[in-house]
Design a protein around this motif. Sequence first.
Motif, short mmCIF file in Angstrom:
data_model
loop_
_atom_site.label_atom_id
_atom_site.label_comp_id
_atom_site.label_asym_id
_atom_site.label_seq_id
_atom_site.Cartn_x
_atom_site.Cartn_y
_atom_site.Cartn_z
N MET A 133 20.77 7.43 -21.66
CA MET A 133 21.10 6.00 -21.54
C MET A 133 21.05 5.26 -22.86
O MET A 133 21.76 4.27 -23.05
N ILE A 134 20.20 5.70 -23.79
CA ILE A 134 20.08 4.98 -25.07
C ILE A 134 21.41 4.98 -25.84
O ILE A 134 21.85 3.93 -26.31
N PRO A 135 22.11 6.12 -26.01
CA PRO A 135 23.42 6.07 -26.68
C PRO A 135 24.44 5.23 -25.92
O PRO A 135 25.27 4.55 -26.53
N LEU A 136 24.39 5.26 -24.57
CA LEU A 136 25.31 4.45 -23.78
C LEU A 136 25.04 2.96 -24.00
O LEU A 136 25.97 2.15 -24.13
N GLY A 137 23.73 2.59 -24.02
CA GLY A 137 23.38 1.20 -24.28
C GLY A 137 23.82 0.75 -25.66
O GLY A 137 24.32 -0.37 -25.84
N ALA A 138 23.65 1.64 -26.65
CA ALA A 138 24.07 1.31 -28.01
C ALA A 138 25.60 1.14 -28.08
O ALA A 138 26.10 0.24 -28.78
N ALA A 139 26.32 1.98 -27.35
CA ALA A 139 27.79 1.89 -27.35
C ALA A 139 28.25 0.59 -26.69
O ALA A 139 29.19 -0.06 -27.16
N LEU A 140 27.59 0.19 -25.61
CA LEU A 140 27.93 -1.06 -24.94
C LEU A 140 27.71 -2.24 -25.88
O LEU A 140 28.53 -3.17 -25.94
N ASP A 141 26.62 -2.19 -26.62
CA ASP A 141 26.31 -3.27 -27.57
C ASP A 141 27.33 -3.28 -28.71
O ASP A 141 27.83 -4.34 -29.10
N ALA A 142 27.65 -2.09 -29.25
CA ALA A 142 28.59 -2.00 -30.37
C ALA A 142 29.99 -2.44 -29.98
O ALA A 142 30.74 -2.99 -30.80
N VAL B 281 16.34 -2.31 -7.69
CA VAL B 281 17.24 -1.33 -7.05
C VAL B 281 17.63 -0.20 -7.99
O VAL B 281 18.21 0.78 -7.56
N LEU B 282 17.31 -0.36 -9.29
CA LEU B 282 17.64 0.67 -10.27
C LEU B 282 16.37 1.15 -10.95
O LEU B 282 15.30 0.58 -10.78
N ASN B 283 16.51 2.17 -11.76
CA ASN B 283 15.39 2.62 -12.58
C ASN B 283 15.05 1.54 -13.61
O ASN B 283 15.95 1.02 -14.28
N ASN B 284 13.77 1.20 -13.75
CA ASN B 284 13.41 0.10 -14.66
C ASN B 284 13.70 0.43 -16.12
O ASN B 284 13.92 -0.46 -16.94
N THR B 285 13.71 1.71 -16.46
CA THR B 285 14.05 2.11 -17.82
C THR B 285 15.51 1.78 -18.13
O THR B 285 15.83 1.20 -19.17
N ALA B 286 16.40 2.15 -17.22
CA ALA B 286 17.82 1.86 -17.41
C ALA B 286 18.06 0.35 -17.45
O ALA B 286 18.88 -0.13 -18.25
N THR B 287 17.36 -0.38 -16.62
CA THR B 287 17.49 -1.84 -16.61
C THR B 287 17.12 -2.44 -17.96
O THR B 287 17.80 -3.32 -18.49
N ALA B 288 16.01 -1.97 -18.54
CA ALA B 288 15.56 -2.48 -19.84
C ALA B 288 16.57 -2.18 -20.94
O ALA B 288 16.83 -3.01 -21.82
N ILE B 289 17.16 -0.99 -20.89
CA ILE B 289 18.13 -0.60 -21.93
C ILE B 289 19.34 -1.52 -21.91
O ILE B 289 19.88 -1.88 -22.97
#
Length: 591
Positions: free
Chosen positions: A457-466, A503-511
């Motif tokens: 999820m971290i690379p996906l979150g970075a891609a969404l931000d970029a 409703v989701l994993n809290n880690t994914a939510t934070a990312i």
Amino acid sequence: MTFDQTALFAIFAAVFGLFLWGRFRYDIVAFSALLVAVVLGLVPTAEAFSGFGHPATLVVALVLIVSAGLVRSGAVFLITRTLVDSSRSLGGHIGLMGGVGAVLSAFMNNVAALALLMPVDIQTARKAGRAPGLSLMPLSFATILGGMATLIGTPPNIIIASIRQESLGEPFGMFDFAPVGGIVALVGLAFVALVGWRLIPQRQEAAGNSEAQLSDYIAELTIPDDSDLIGKRLGTLDKDAEQADVAILGLIRDSKRHYGRAAGAVLQAGDTLVLEARPDALDEFRTTLSLHFSDSARQETLTAAGDGLEVIEVVVPEGARIDGRSAQSLGLAWRQNAVLLGLARQGRRLTKHIRQTEIEAGDILLLLCPRERGNDVTEWLGCLPLAQRGLAVTANDKTWAAIGLFGLAVLAASTGVIYLPIALGLVVVSYVLIKVLPVAEIYDHVEWPVVVLLGSMIPLGAALDASGGTQLIANGLIGLTQGLPSWVVLTVLMVVTMTLSDVLNNTATAIVAAPVGIQMATTLGVSPDPFLMAVAVAASAAFLTPIGHKNNTLVLGPGGYQFGDYWRMGLPLEILVIAVSIPSILIFWPL
């Protein structure tokens, strides 16, 4: 929207939808989404697996290993055995256990803290004659609340600190979360202990898979030569036995069994206590009183085993090598360097030393042997292994060393002397060197699905931000709250993040939510720190469902809960968390 933004939003929508569906495990979903993003060119190939080396991922894995070391060293027994009392009122018990759970969660992974205390809570409920469901959900909520207070208490805090470092050049420190998270935790604990538990539907069914269902064994523990118990009467051990849920059946001295309790007998070096207990209770009692598994010579031989000890359970079939023979006559100790620790035999009284008792088909044996030798010992005996139940041997002579090393690491990391992942890594290496944790067991304590989830999820979150995707989300939320004060925008961000986390994993939510918070703050021209704090609290405050946080899932079965039970206490708690955290954030982290 650009193609990259549209594709990434579609991927995240698919990921969240599959998380909610639950048909496929979350780590498989996240990893598959990462691969799709790489194939589509949304995530550069060179950065595809950068998340697996990300500090947040490493810290989560290391915290789980360190938590296991603290358990194995007996540090948790040191806390709980002096505090737990089955005669205490339910509200008092919830307040005390919740407080202990919250403190532990602040300095170790909150999932690990619950895993430590859940068997203690179930055991106390059984002694008090009440359903464990009355106290397990409050304990789960308390450990979630406690994790909000420090950097390492919960994965969302670790992730948000890392995102702050990448975006603003400096991460949050170890105790930067304490002013807000600590206040929220204290208020939340007070609600859970005084009001919340009364909102839980009362059911009497206990968990079929809980620790309460473990079998009782007849077992023996020996008083070592340097024991503080020498000269005391057997009856003085009753309090410790009751706390550990162990029954003292008698005493063996000079190979002779003293029937009955023999409460007035003065204890001597080499005396053997005959006990009836579950494996975990037996280990707690042994740890509390510093007793030996067997005589001193065999104890030294066992503890000298290269990579630690393991406890296994086996059932004796007809025709097994040990069928009709005793462990002593078979030479179990000297041939296999193993000890018969306990024996479960339905409806039959044992009159001899366990190692001198003839084993019968159908008996269940509790064996202590060198690590990685369990399968060999089982095959040599001709027995069948029972399902693994995570039984472990507490290294009670390493308790203070384990606590001291962890305390030094926390101090060094919080003062900036050592980078947190390095400090935790040094603790792990130290635990291995002093044999708190066997080398062969280290990776068993890492929750690999969570590591894969984070790494994906971290690379996906970075891609969404970029790609500007987080800017679009931030603009949408700001447009929704246009003209309203900044604290209202902050509240909306908390509500949205908290809803996702339920409703989701809290880690994914934070990312996903942390970069959105930074973009919202930038657009409003205010400090991003209060927005990151709001995301940190909201991502962890998942109290409405059993799927929002792992701790809620862990107590679902043992507590006998239904899906709809959580919101009864969780909804007012979430409202209280928002009401307390918003003014706290504005005071400690001004806009």
